[in-house]
Write a protein that holds these residues in place. Structure first.
Motif, mmCIF file in Angstrom:
data_model
loop_
_atom_site.group_PDB
_atom_site.id
_atom_site.type_symbol
_atom_site.label_atom_id
_atom_site.label_comp_id
_atom_site.label_asym_id
_atom_site.label_seq_id
_atom_site.Cartn_x
_atom_site.Cartn_y
_atom_site.Cartn_z
ATOM 1 N N ASN A 135 0.789 -1.244 0.000
ATOM 2 C CA ASN A 135 0.000 0.000 0.000
ATOM 3 C C ASN A 135 0.815 1.286 0.000
ATOM 4 O OD1 ASN A 135 -2.523 -1.261 -0.112
ATOM 5 N ND2 ASN A 135 -2.550 -1.556 2.098
ATOM 6 N N PHE B 284 -2.238 -9.023 -6.525
ATOM 7 C CA PHE B 284 -2.047 -8.442 -7.857
ATOM 8 C C PHE B 284 -1.641 -6.977 -7.732
ATOM 9 C CE2 PHE B 284 -3.170 -7.826 -12.418
ATOM 10 C CZ PHE B 284 -2.535 -8.960 -12.920
ATOM 11 N N GLY B 285 -0.782 -6.708 -6.741
ATOM 12 C CA GLY B 285 -0.237 -5.357 -6.593
ATOM 13 C C GLY B 285 1.070 -5.287 -7.346
ATOM 14 N N VAL C 92 4.154 -6.549 -6.723
ATOM 15 C CA VAL C 92 4.904 -7.801 -6.886
ATOM 16 C C VAL C 92 4.102 -8.832 -7.686
ATOM 17 C CG1 VAL C 92 6.131 -9.647 -5.678
ATOM 18 C CG2 VAL C 92 6.100 -7.341 -4.710
ATOM 19 N N ASN D 221 12.222 -12.581 -3.337
ATOM 20 C CA ASN D 221 11.816 -11.193 -3.584
ATOM 21 C C ASN D 221 12.957 -10.186 -3.379
ATOM 22 O OD1 ASN D 221 11.776 -10.397 -0.823
ATOM 23 N ND2 ASN D 221 9.725 -11.264 -0.570
HETATM 24 P P1 NAD Z 1 0.839 -3.980 -3.000
HETATM 25 O O1 NAD Z 1 0.155 -3.154 -2.005
HETATM 26 O O2 NAD Z 1 1.294 -3.357 -4.273
HETATM 27 O O3 NAD Z 1 -0.049 -5.256 -3.363
HETATM 28 C C1 NAD Z 1 -0.573 -6.131 -2.406
HETATM 29 C C2 NAD Z 1 -1.589 -7.007 -3.122
HETATM 30 O O4 NAD Z 1 -2.043 -8.028 -2.256
HETATM 31 C C3 NAD Z 1 -2.836 -6.232 -3.579
HETATM 32 O O5 NAD Z 1 -3.199 -6.675 -4.868
HETATM 33 C C4 NAD Z 1 -3.884 -6.659 -2.560
HETATM 34 O O6 NAD Z 1 -5.196 -6.563 -3.061
HETATM 35 C C5 NAD Z 1 -3.456 -8.098 -2.350
HETATM 36 N N1 NAD Z 1 -4.022 -8.737 -1.160
HETATM 37 C C6 NAD Z 1 -4.086 -8.268 0.108
HETATM 38 N N2 NAD Z 1 -4.695 -9.173 0.901
HETATM 39 C C7 NAD Z 1 -4.991 -10.226 0.115
HETATM 40 C C8 NAD Z 1 -5.600 -11.482 0.339
HETATM 41 N N3 NAD Z 1 -5.983 -11.829 1.551
HETATM 42 N N4 NAD Z 1 -5.768 -12.335 -0.707
HETATM 43 C C9 NAD Z 1 -5.347 -11.996 -1.936
HETATM 44 N N5 NAD Z 1 -4.737 -10.819 -2.214
HETATM 45 C C10 NAD Z 1 -4.578 -9.954 -1.203
HETATM 46 O O7 NAD Z 1 2.094 -4.626 -2.235
HETATM 47 P P2 NAD Z 1 3.403 -5.251 -2.878
HETATM 48 O O8 NAD Z 1 4.450 -4.196 -2.870
HETATM 49 O O9 NAD Z 1 3.072 -5.965 -4.123
HETATM 50 O O10 NAD Z 1 3.826 -6.288 -1.734
HETATM 51 C C11 NAD Z 1 3.284 -7.603 -1.682
HETATM 52 C C12 NAD Z 1 4.205 -8.469 -0.838
HETATM 53 O O11 NAD Z 1 5.523 -8.455 -1.404
HETATM 54 C C13 NAD Z 1 4.385 -8.036 0.611
HETATM 55 O O12 NAD Z 1 4.592 -9.176 1.420
HETATM 56 C C14 NAD Z 1 5.670 -7.220 0.570
HETATM 57 O O13 NAD Z 1 6.323 -7.143 1.825
HETATM 58 C C15 NAD Z 1 6.470 -8.053 -0.423
HETATM 59 N N6 NAD Z 1 7.570 -7.347 -1.069
HETATM 60 C C16 NAD Z 1 7.353 -6.214 -1.797
HETATM 61 C C17 NAD Z 1 8.441 -5.612 -2.432
HETATM 62 C C18 NAD Z 1 8.271 -4.417 -3.324
HETATM 63 O O14 NAD Z 1 9.266 -4.023 -3.974
HETATM 64 N N7 NAD Z 1 7.114 -3.818 -3.432
HETATM 65 C C19 NAD Z 1 9.730 -6.147 -2.281
HETATM 66 C C20 NAD Z 1 9.897 -7.310 -1.546
HETATM 67 C C21 NAD Z 1 8.808 -7.915 -0.948
#
Ligand code: NAD
Length: 435
Positions: free
Chosen positions: A167, A238-239, A241, A362
């Protein structure tokens, strides 16, 4: 390293009704694996005592004037787990479930992730307990700026460098950079990564984590003799990552049969067009709600679909002892941090499922964050091709190192990753010494 704990209050985290329950919090889940790794490598207690506790925990209260004129107080955290290898690095999460346990686990994972990626950073994580989906852009901006001011003596180019997480995105990182620069009295792009390109962001950063998830999966598939063209994948979340991982799976010939976000889960055995799904999200407030090119199924069903690859890219504790025995995938690539509980690991390992653990899978994001920081410090900027080539090489190198440690110790990849990371962090702790 002394534990500095600034203000401590208890709060009840709001449970996400979509999350599958588990019996342990993410910090306990992380500690279980760390204990196992420390035993395997006979890590001396002097070093282990340092590694198993965060070096600083900061908790702040953030009073924000909401659009209705009322003041609401939000809880914010920053946990610095380790600075043994360099300044601490880690994202900032905005979510109703953020609490101290979660941020502590995420901070420790950052330490190990940076060690595996061989980048000169320690580990940290931050978060604000809030529901950004119910807040206006103005409220989010005030909250981000208030958090930055509260943490302005913690953050720093050579101290602690935040980045986006759940988020939060380049928008919040721009606010953070701007506020920190004002407090600091000079333009300081290197204090945060994941910024917009215009403000010192790096080419390739937005795609870096998902791209790395796919690169790691392709390496494992080579070892497992899996042909991408005959392989199906299911992606949860579907955010940033999840959508980018799915896009790269598709580009590499893998058929993505299932996708989901917090608004719904979708299945099409013939394959889902990721381009269409991304276009749908762009028109629908960033969500998959109402996606028509696949059948809607339940969230638990998505994880148990018939598929070769499962990529959990949402939140922690999605694969637990409650559903692990029903998981059909033979390769799990953890885009999210902590999606598999320690109990689920045991079940999956017995079934012979290969898990590419979060702290490896990741790591592409923090690797390109490091490139961004280097570019900010030197003022010289790389092309997207240069960034991607470097990031791919670093991921392949990290994958091979972890694979080799796992084979040598006859343990699953996750334990191999912990052993490899702990070995590097322990060396730094010993070399730096203590009081
Ligand atoms: P984001 O906010 O862009 O996306 C999160 C996604 O998860 C959204 O599509 C949301 O709707 C979905 N979601 C939430 N609860 C859910 C559920 N119960 N069932 C199905 N989908 C659900 O976040 P992001 O940056 O993509 O991060 C996702 C994960 O990856 C986290 O664990 C984060 O710590 C990890 N991560 C992110 C990065 C980065 O560069 N953004 C790097 C390493 C790890």
């Amino acid at each position: 390293m002394a534990v500095t704990k600034i203000s401590k209050k208890t709060k009840a985290p709001t449970a996400d009704p979509l999350l599958i329950e588990d019996n342990s919090n993410p910090f306990n889940s992380m500690m279980q694996r760390l204990d196992q790794a420390a035993k395997i490598m006979n890590l001396e207690d002097d070093v282990y005592q340092v590694v198993k506790v965060p070096s600083r925990i900061i908790e702040v209260s953030l009073p924000i004037k909401m659009d209705n004129g009322r003041v609401k107080v939000f809880g914010g955290y920053r946990v610095i787990h380790s600075t043994a290898l360099g300044p601490s690095k880690g994202g900032i999460r905005f979510h109703p479930q953020v609490d101290e346990h979660e941020v502590k686990a995420l901070a420790a994972w950052m330490t190990f992730k940076c060690a595996i990626a061989e980048i000169p950073y320690g580990g940290a994580k931050g978060g604000i307990t809030c529901d950004p989906k119910t807040m206006s852009v103005g409220e989010l901006e005030r909250l981000t700026r208030a958090y930055t001011v509260s943490m302005s003596d913690i953050f720093g180019v050579d101290k602690d460098i935040p980045a986006p997480d759940v988020n939060t995105s380049s928008r919040e990182m721009a606010w953070l950079m701007d506020e920190y620069s004002k407090v600091n009295g000079s333009f300081t792009p290197g204090v945060v990564t994941g910024k917009p390109l215009l403000l010192g962001g790096s080419q390739g950063r937005v795609e870096a984590t998902g791209r790395g998830v796919c690169t790691a999966a392709l390496q494992a598939m080579k070892k497992m003799k899996m042909n991408p063209k005959k392989t199906r994948a299911v992606v949860q979340g579907f955010g940033n990552v999840g959508s980018i991982s799915a896009k790269h799976f598709e580009a590499n010939g893998i058929t993505v049969v299932g996708i989901s976000d917090h608004t719904g889960a979708f299945y099409n055995p013939k394959g889902i067009s990721i381009k269409k799904a991304i276009a749908h999200c762009e028109k629908n407030n960033g969500t998959l709600k109402g996606f028509k090119d696949a059948k809607e199924i339940s969230h638990p069903e998505l994880l148990e679909l018939d598929t070769e690859i499962l990529a959990p890219c949402a939140l922690e504790n999605q694969i637990t002892s409650k559903n692990a025995s029903r998981i059909k995938a033979k390769l799990i690539v953890e885009g999210a941090n902590g999606p598999t509980s320690a109990d689920a690991d045991d079940i999956l390992n017995k079934k012979g499922v290969i898990i590419i653990p979060d702290i490896l899978a990741n790591g592409g994001g923090v690797t390109v964050s490091y490139f961004e920081w280097v570019q900010n410090r030197t003022g010289y900027y790389y092309s997207e091709e240069e960034v991607n080539n470097r990031a791919d090489k670093w991921m392949i190198n990290a994958f091979n190192n972890v694979w080799a440690v796992a084979v040598e110790n006859k343990v699953p990849m996750r334990l191999g990753a912990y052993v490899h990371a702990l070995t590097i962090v322990a060396k730094a702790i010993r070399a730096r010494g203590s009081y």
